[in-house]
Design an enzyme around this catalytic site. Structure first.
Site: not given
Length: 417
Positions: A113, A178
């Site tokens: 991330d 994601d």
């Protein structure tokens, strides 16, 4: 003394907007006024630059997070967007402080991330200030992200965790939808350094995702588990959606936005075609409410979709929770998509984006000052299967809402995104 002085007069305490507002400029102007009011209060309540406002806790209080959390960069990004609109140095100052507190994450190889964490913070900071120190930190962040790539699976690994969330599946190499959002950092690094390695990793990851995460109807799986030794797909699951074969709304939003990035950076039309078809699934879905703010999962409570967790149908069906964060992501992506298509085709996606923005700017979703822990957007869902962050504000809902407003302004003024 507070970090920010009272810079917003009480006269600006406005009601949320409705579709009767007579111009885009008015909606955008008043939304950013609202952001200034509420973020001033947020900063006065949370002036510790090692804590990053994320959501509301179960007791209704502000819940902040730390450096390692995947959402830590969004708060600085929110502040950079307010600075971008207002050009007020007060916002640049606080955005800088929260951004620079994240610098140790440039060496964090334990997460996929880093795009969220570093590009939303340092990336916006570098774009708006040209600070050369930010450039070096972003390049190191890209190196750390690229270290998670496997030439066998042709993907960037999402989680080091090997046991699935429900304790029933042993993951070998999990990749989540994601992860498409973090590729933007790699493209940026490739352009800045001239090193094609970052570009090639992003393309490889996107191609594998296109092949393995997207169903024939252009809905998406959340998690694909690969064999790390052969690259074979072992299984497809959900982690935050209703069931393994359902379509988690924010996962679909990540995919729409991610493949839009892919077209922007490569100009390969297969990515634009994918992005538009993913968007069409979202926009044309019979279960998309009239205000275009989706249910947290498109297939919740439908026949043929069985939750693999202890889902309380009575608790979560009256009404089914919405996810405004997914809507904000989609609105921002649709505005960009609209600029890449022939004018008449693009108009449709722009119109859909504006409808979403108007819904998010209405009293149903846009909070008023002194409420919602001073986040702008209400009614988002983090992870219902984990009984976590249900019908709450989320810092990334604010981030993509503000980004959508800025994109809306640029399009209305015929400025290139």
């Amino acid at each position: 003394m507070s970090v920010l002085r009272k810079i917003i007069p009480c006269a600006f305490l406005l009601l949320a907007f409705t579709s009767t507002d007579n111009s885009a400029d008015l909606l955008i102007k008043e939304s950013f006024k609202r952001a200034e009011i509420m973020y001033t209060d947020m900063i006065n309540d949370q002036s510790n630059y090692d804590l990053y406002p994320r959501t509301s806790a179960n007791d209704g209080s502000l819940k902040s997070t730390d450096l390692k959390d995947w959402t830590c960069g969004f708060w600085a990004g929110d502040l950079w967007y307010v600075y971008e609109y207002t050009k007020d140095p007060k916002w640049k100052d606080v955005a800088t402080k929260w951004t620079e507190s994240l610098k140790d994450n440039q060496f964090n190889k334990g997460t996929h991330d880093l795009g969220f964490m570093m590009y939303c913070s340092y990336g916006n900071g570098y774009r708006l200030t040209g600070n050369k120190a930010y450039r070096d930190i972003l390049i190191q962040s890209a190196k750390s992200l690229a270290s998670r790539y496997s030439p066998v699976t042709k993907c960037i690994e999402s989680w080091d965790q090997r046991m699935s969330w429900d304790g029933k599946t042993l993951w070998k190499y999990p990749v989540i939808i994601d992860n498409m959002m973090n590729l933007e950092l790699l493209f940026w690094a490739s352009k800045e350094t001239g090193d094609p390695t970052y570009y090639n990793i992003a393309v490889s990851h996107a191609n594998a995702t296109m092949k393995n995460h997207i169903r024939p109807d252009y809905s998406t799986y959340h998690v694909v588990n690969y064999d790390e030794k052969t690259g074979a797909v072992l299984n497809r699951e959900t982690c935050q959606g209703f069931s393994n074969n359902s379509t988690w709304a924010r996962g679909q939003a990540w995919a729409i936005y991610g493949f839009t990035i892919m077209y922007r950076e490569t100009k390969d039309k297969k990515y634009l075609d994918t992005a538009t078809k993913l968007a069409d699934f979202f926009l044309n879905n019979k279960r998309l409410p009239n205000d275009k703010i989706p249910l947290w999962d498109f297939n919740v409570n439908q026949e043929g979709y069985t939750p693999l967790w202890n889902y309380n149908k009575e608790k979560y069906s009256n009404p089914i929770p919405r996810d405004a964060s997914a809507a904000a992501v989609v609105a921002s992506a649709l505005l960009e998509i609209s600029t890449y298509l022939p004018k008449e085709t693009g108009k449709k996606y722009k119109a859909d984006a504006i409808e979403i923005i108007e819904s998010l700017s209405s009293s149903a979703y846009l909070a008023i000052p002194k409420t919602n822990n001073n986040f702008l957007i209400k009614h988002s869902v983090g992870s219902l299967p984990h009984n976590n962050e249900i019908d709450v504000p989320l810092n990334y809902a604010d981030y993509y809402y503000l980004e959508a407003l800025l994109r809306y302004k640029k399009i209305e003024n015929e400025i290139s995104l």
